[in-house]
Every structure is written in structure tokens, then in C-alpha cells.
Design a protein around this motif. Structure first.
Motif, PDB file in Angstrom:
ATOM      1  N   PHE A 103       0.834  -1.197   0.000  1.00 41.76           N
ATOM      2  CA  PHE A 103       0.000   0.000   0.000  1.00 41.76           C
ATOM      3  C   PHE A 103       0.874   1.254   0.000  1.00 41.76           C
ATOM      4  O   PHE A 103       0.597   2.226  -0.705  1.00 41.76           O
ATOM      5  N   PHE A 104       1.930   1.213   0.803  1.00 40.46           N
ATOM      6  CA  PHE A 104       2.815   2.375   0.898  1.00 40.46           C
ATOM      7  C   PHE A 104       3.444   2.690  -0.458  1.00 40.46           C
ATOM      8  O   PHE A 104       3.479   3.843  -0.888  1.00 40.46           O
ATOM      9  N   LYS A 105       3.952   1.669  -1.123  1.00 37.18           N
ATOM     10  CA  LYS A 105       4.593   1.880  -2.415  1.00 37.18           C
ATOM     11  C   LYS A 105       3.625   2.448  -3.445  1.00 37.18           C
ATOM     12  O   LYS A 105       4.030   3.160  -4.359  1.00 37.18           O
ATOM     13  N   ASN A 106       2.330   2.138  -3.268  1.00 36.31           N
ATOM     14  CA  ASN A 106       1.314   2.639  -4.191  1.00 36.31           C
ATOM     15  C   ASN A 106       0.779   4.010  -3.773  1.00 36.31           C
ATOM     16  O   ASN A 106      -0.146   4.538  -4.390  1.00 36.31           O
ATOM     17  N   GLY A 107       1.359   4.573  -2.710  1.00 34.00           N
ATOM     18  CA  GLY A 107       0.926   5.885  -2.264  1.00 34.00           C
ATOM     19  C   GLY A 107      -0.362   5.876  -1.467  1.00 34.00           C
ATOM     20  O   GLY A 107      -0.961   6.918  -1.232  1.00 34.00           O
ATOM     21  N   GLU A 108      -0.790   4.705  -1.013  1.00 37.90           N
ATOM     22  CA  GLU A 108      -2.029   4.581  -0.236  1.00 37.90           C
ATOM     23  C   GLU A 108      -1.650   4.504   1.239  1.00 37.90           C
ATOM     24  O   GLU A 108      -1.651   3.445   1.864  1.00 37.90           O
ATOM     25  N   TYR A 109      -1.357   5.674   1.813  1.00 38.70           N
ATOM     26  CA  TYR A 109      -0.730   5.730   3.123  1.00 38.70           C
ATOM     27  C   TYR A 109      -1.691   5.428   4.277  1.00 38.70           C
ATOM     28  O   TYR A 109      -1.275   4.887   5.303  1.00 38.70           O
ATOM     29  N   VAL A 110      -2.954   5.795   4.107  1.00 37.34           N
ATOM     30  CA  VAL A 110      -3.932   5.491   5.155  1.00 37.34           C
ATOM     31  C   VAL A 110      -4.109   3.977   5.288  1.00 37.34           C
ATOM     32  O   VAL A 110      -4.117   3.425   6.392  1.00 37.34           O
ATOM     33  N   GLN A 111      -4.244   3.297   4.140  1.00 36.77           N
ATOM     34  CA  GLN A 111      -4.380   1.843   4.179  1.00 36.77           C
ATOM     35  C   GLN A 111      -3.106   1.188   4.719  1.00 36.77           C
ATOM     36  O   GLN A 111      -3.168   0.202   5.455  1.00 36.77           O
ATOM     37  N   ALA A 112      -1.957   1.737   4.360  1.00 36.79           N
ATOM     38  CA  ALA A 112      -0.699   1.204   4.873  1.00 36.79           C
ATOM     39  C   ALA A 112      -0.651   1.322   6.385  1.00 36.79           C
ATOM     40  O   ALA A 112      -0.289   0.369   7.090  1.00 36.79           O
ATOM     41  N   THR A 113      -1.042   2.471   6.901  1.00 41.02           N
ATOM     42  CA  THR A 113      -1.074   2.677   8.353  1.00 41.02           C
ATOM     43  C   THR A 113      -1.971   1.652   9.029  1.00 41.02           C
ATOM     44  O   THR A 113      -1.636   1.086  10.072  1.00 41.02           O
ATOM     45  N   SER A 114      -3.124   1.405   8.422  1.00 39.32           N
ATOM     46  CA  SER A 114      -4.067   0.434   8.988  1.00 39.32           C
ATOM     47  C   SER A 114      -3.462  -0.970   9.031  1.00 39.32           C
ATOM     48  O   SER A 114      -3.614  -1.701  10.021  1.00 39.32           O
ATOM     49  N   GLN A 115      -2.758  -1.361   7.968  1.00 43.33           N
ATOM     50  CA  GLN A 115      -2.146  -2.694   7.928  1.00 43.33           C
ATOM     51  C   GLN A 115      -1.057  -2.828   8.989  1.00 43.33           C
ATOM     52  O   GLN A 115      -0.970  -3.853   9.682  1.00 43.33           O
ATOM     53  N   TYR A 116      -0.240  -1.797   9.149  1.00 41.32           N
ATOM     54  CA  TYR A 116       0.811  -1.857  10.164  1.00 41.32           C
ATOM     55  C   TYR A 116       0.213  -1.906  11.572  1.00 41.32           C
ATOM     56  O   TYR A 116       0.728  -2.596  12.452  1.00 41.32           O
ATOM     57  N   THR A 117      -0.884  -1.176  11.767  1.00 37.55           N
ATOM     58  CA  THR A 117      -1.548  -1.201  13.079  1.00 37.55           C
ATOM     59  C   THR A 117      -2.086  -2.594  13.382  1.00 37.55           C
ATOM     60  O   THR A 117      -1.925  -3.109  14.495  1.00 37.55           O
ATOM     61  N   GLN A 118      -2.727  -3.218  12.386  1.00 44.35           N
ATOM     62  CA  GLN A 118      -3.230  -4.574  12.600  1.00 44.35           C
ATOM     63  C   GLN A 118      -2.093  -5.542  12.920  1.00 44.35           C
ATOM     64  O   GLN A 118      -2.232  -6.423  13.771  1.00 44.35           O
ATOM     65  N   ALA A 119      -0.969  -5.346  12.242  1.00 45.64           N
ATOM     66  CA  ALA A 119       0.184  -6.204  12.507  1.00 45.64           C
ATOM     67  C   ALA A 119       0.681  -6.016  13.936  1.00 45.64           C
ATOM     68  O   ALA A 119       1.033  -6.990  14.623  1.00 45.64           O
ATOM     69  N   LEU A 120       0.706  -4.779  14.410  1.00 46.87           N
ATOM     70  CA  LEU A 120       1.138  -4.499  15.777  1.00 46.87           C
ATOM     71  C   LEU A 120       0.167  -5.077  16.803  1.00 46.87           C
ATOM     72  O   LEU A 120       0.572  -5.486  17.897  1.00 46.87           O
ATOM     73  N   GLN A 121      -1.097  -5.127  16.435  1.00 51.57           N
ATOM     74  CA  GLN A 121      -2.094  -5.696  17.343  1.00 51.57           C
ATOM     75  C   GLN A 121      -2.006  -7.217  17.409  1.00 51.57           C
ATOM     76  O   GLN A 121      -2.523  -7.832  18.345  1.00 51.57           O
ATOM     77  N   ILE A 122      -1.354  -7.822  16.437  1.00 49.76           N
ATOM     78  CA  ILE A 122      -1.235  -9.285  16.385  1.00 49.76           C
ATOM     79  C   ILE A 122       0.135  -9.758  16.838  1.00 49.76           C
ATOM     80  O   ILE A 122       0.252 -10.739  17.587  1.00 49.76           O
ATOM     81  N   CYS A 123       1.191  -9.070  16.442  1.00 44.08           N
ATOM     82  CA  CYS A 123       2.555  -9.530  16.720  1.00 44.08           C
ATOM     83  C   CYS A 123       2.819  -9.586  18.227  1.00 44.08           C
ATOM     84  O   CYS A 123       2.644  -8.578  18.924  1.00 44.08           O
ATOM     85  N   PRO A 124       3.243 -10.727  18.766  1.00 44.80           N
ATOM     86  CA  PRO A 124       3.531 -10.835  20.200  1.00 44.80           C
ATOM     87  C   PRO A 124       4.622  -9.861  20.640  1.00 44.80           C
ATOM     88  O   PRO A 124       5.522  -9.508  19.875  1.00 44.80           O
ATOM     89  N   LEU A 125       4.542  -9.417  21.884  1.00 41.39           N
ATOM     90  CA  LEU A 125       5.466  -8.420  22.405  1.00 41.39           C
ATOM     91  C   LEU A 125       6.897  -8.932  22.489  1.00 41.39           C
ATOM     92  O   LEU A 125       7.834  -8.125  22.556  1.00 41.39           O
TER      93      LEU A 125
END
Length: 267
Positions: A103-125
Motif C-alpha cells: 500500500f505504501f509503495k502505491n501511495g495509499e498511506y492510510v491503508q498502509a497505516t491500517s495494515q501496520y496497526t493490525q500487525a502491531l495488534q497481532i505480533c507478540p510483544l
């Protein structure tokens, strides 16, 4: 009857105006991708410093203000996970990160932010390195959304907390500090970058460029402050027929201290 007709026509006119104003609204909204392209990446530490820098840089997109990561919840959740389950969740977070990168490479920064947030909500600490990269990537995406720079700085700080030697996070935070006129903080981060890489071109330029700008800003602030103090002093002295021009600061060349000299008839 004529009044009712006129009223109906006015209502119709308002509706037409609203329709005209909102006609292109739907097409201007950011639409989520219907599918996420898969990609194989040999380097798991890839982050969006390998940025797509063309277009959309000036678009003032805004990320979802509800996006947050509850680490207290994650800490409690992780206690219940087996090692295999944690590994599986890390892999799932990696897929979300790659989707965010696309998403980031395509200039879709809001969607990219959402994907990274979901990853942070899933990835163990427990996976500090992976989470650090996710925060840094999310900071890069937020930085492209002109209203999210303070939040991007917070994400850079979190990335650095998880990986104190993360050079790219320091560089990104320094850039954001400068863009938000936090010049002292930017200079400190660029100096930190040079402790990791003394030949870093941007940091070397910044450590020479920023000090004069900081001095210029401080002098301007000092002048503004003295001007306000003078205005306040004149307001207090005016009832007595005096002004700040009646008082002169004189510095003692020996002690360096100041004394106030009163002039009854200032020039």
C-alpha cells in the motif's frame, strides 16, 4: 398556493446545490484495495525507508484516530499463548506488514497505516525487532499524511525504545522534528545518527545547518519577549509619566552583572 409552490422550488434548489457539491465526493474518497498483492521478500527487516517518493506527498490524508495498540492487553494475551502460537502470530503479522508495504509503495498511506496497526495488534510483544520495524513503517506512512506528524514522531520513539540502535528510526524522527519546527530535538537525533554512522550524509549536513537556524530562532524569540516586556513596563510606568526609556541597563565590565541607571530626560 403560490407561497407553497415557491417554498417547494426553494427546497428543490437547495437539494440541487447539495447534489452539485457532493457529486464527486464518492469518487474522491480513498477506496480500499479489493485484494492485496502477495510478494516474496528475502530480507525480513525491509522497511519503508525504501520509499516510493513520487506523488501524494502533499496530500493531507488523515489516518483513523481510533487506531491504537493496547500493549497491556497484548501482555495478558501473550501469557496464554504457546511458543508455537506466538510464532504463528508473528508470521501473520509479517503478512500484514508486507501488505502495508505494498500500500505504501502505491501511495495509499492510510491503508498502509491500517495494515501496520493490525500487525502491531497481532505480533507478540516478545518480538522486539519485528515490532520496532512495524512502528517505524507506520511512522513513515503517517508522515505522508500531513496531519499525523506528531503521531509519527511517537511511533519513531516507540521503535527506538524497542531497538535503541535503530538508525533509520532516529533519522526519520529527526526529519519529523525538523518539519514540525522542533529544531533542538532534530539536532540531537542527527547527532545520535552520527554515533552510529559518522559518514551519514544527511546527518552531517544537518549538524552544520541546524545550529545557525536554532540561534536565529532563539534571537527572534528573545527580541519578541523583550518587546512584550517593554510594552508591559510602559503600561505600568505610564501613570507616573515615565517609560522604559527612562531606564538603562549598564553592565559592569568586571563582574559582568547589570545595574539600572535612571535618566530623567531620555534622548
Amino acid at each position: 398556493m403560490d407561497n407553497a409552490t415557491d417554498k417547494s422550488e426553494r427546497l428543490q434548489s437547495n437539494e440541487e446545490v447539495i447534489e452539485e457539491l457532493t457529486r464527486d465526493l464518492e469518487s474522491s474518497c480513498i477506496k480500499p484495495n479489493e485484494s492485496t498483492k502477495s510478494r516474496n521478500v528475502a530480507d525480513d527487516s525491509w522497511d519503508v525507508d525504501k520509499e516510493h517518493n513520487e506523488g501524494n506527498d502533499d496530500n493531507a490524508q488523515s489516518t483513523d484516530p481510533s487506531e491504537d495498540v493496547d500493549e497491556d492487553f497484548l501482555k495478558d494475551r501473550d501469557l496464554l499463548l504457546t511458543e508455537a502460537e506466538q510464532e504463528a502470530m508473528k508470521c501473520e503479522a509479517e503478512k500484514l506488514k508486507q501488505a502495508g508495504n505494498d500500500f505504501f509503495k502505491n501511495g495509499e498511506y492510510v491503508q498502509a497505516t491500517s495494515q501496520y496497526t493490525q500487525a502491531l495488534q497481532i505480533c507478540p510483544l516478545a518480538y522486539n525487532k519485528e515490532r520496532s520495524i512495524l512502528y517505524a513503517n507506520r511512522a513513515a506512512a503517517k508522515a505522508k499524511c500531513q496531519t499525523e506528524k506528531d503521531s509519527a514522531i511517537s511511533d519513531c520513539t516507540k521503535a527506538i525504545e524497542l531497538n535503541s540502535s535503530y538508525l533509520k528510526a532516529y533519522v526519520r524522527r529527526a526529519q519529523l522534528y525538523e518539519e514540525t519546527d522542533k529544531l533542538d530535538e532534530a539536532l540531537e537525533d542527527f547527532k545520535k545518527v552520527l554515533t552510529f554512522d559518522p559518514n551519514h550524509t544527511e546527518a552531517n549536513h544537518a549538524t552544520r545547518r541546524l545550529p545557525p537556524l536554532i540561534n536565529e530562532r532563539n534571537e527572534k524569540l528573545k527580541t519578541e519577549m523583550l518587546g512584550k516586556l517593554k510594552d508591559l513596563g510602559n503600561m505600568v510606568l505610564k501613570p507616573f509619566g515615565l517609560s522604559t526609556n527612562n531606564f538603562e541597563l549598564q553592565q559592569d565590565p568586571n563582574s559582568g552583572g547589570y545595574s539600572v541607571k535612571f535618566n530623567q530626560n531620555p534622548i
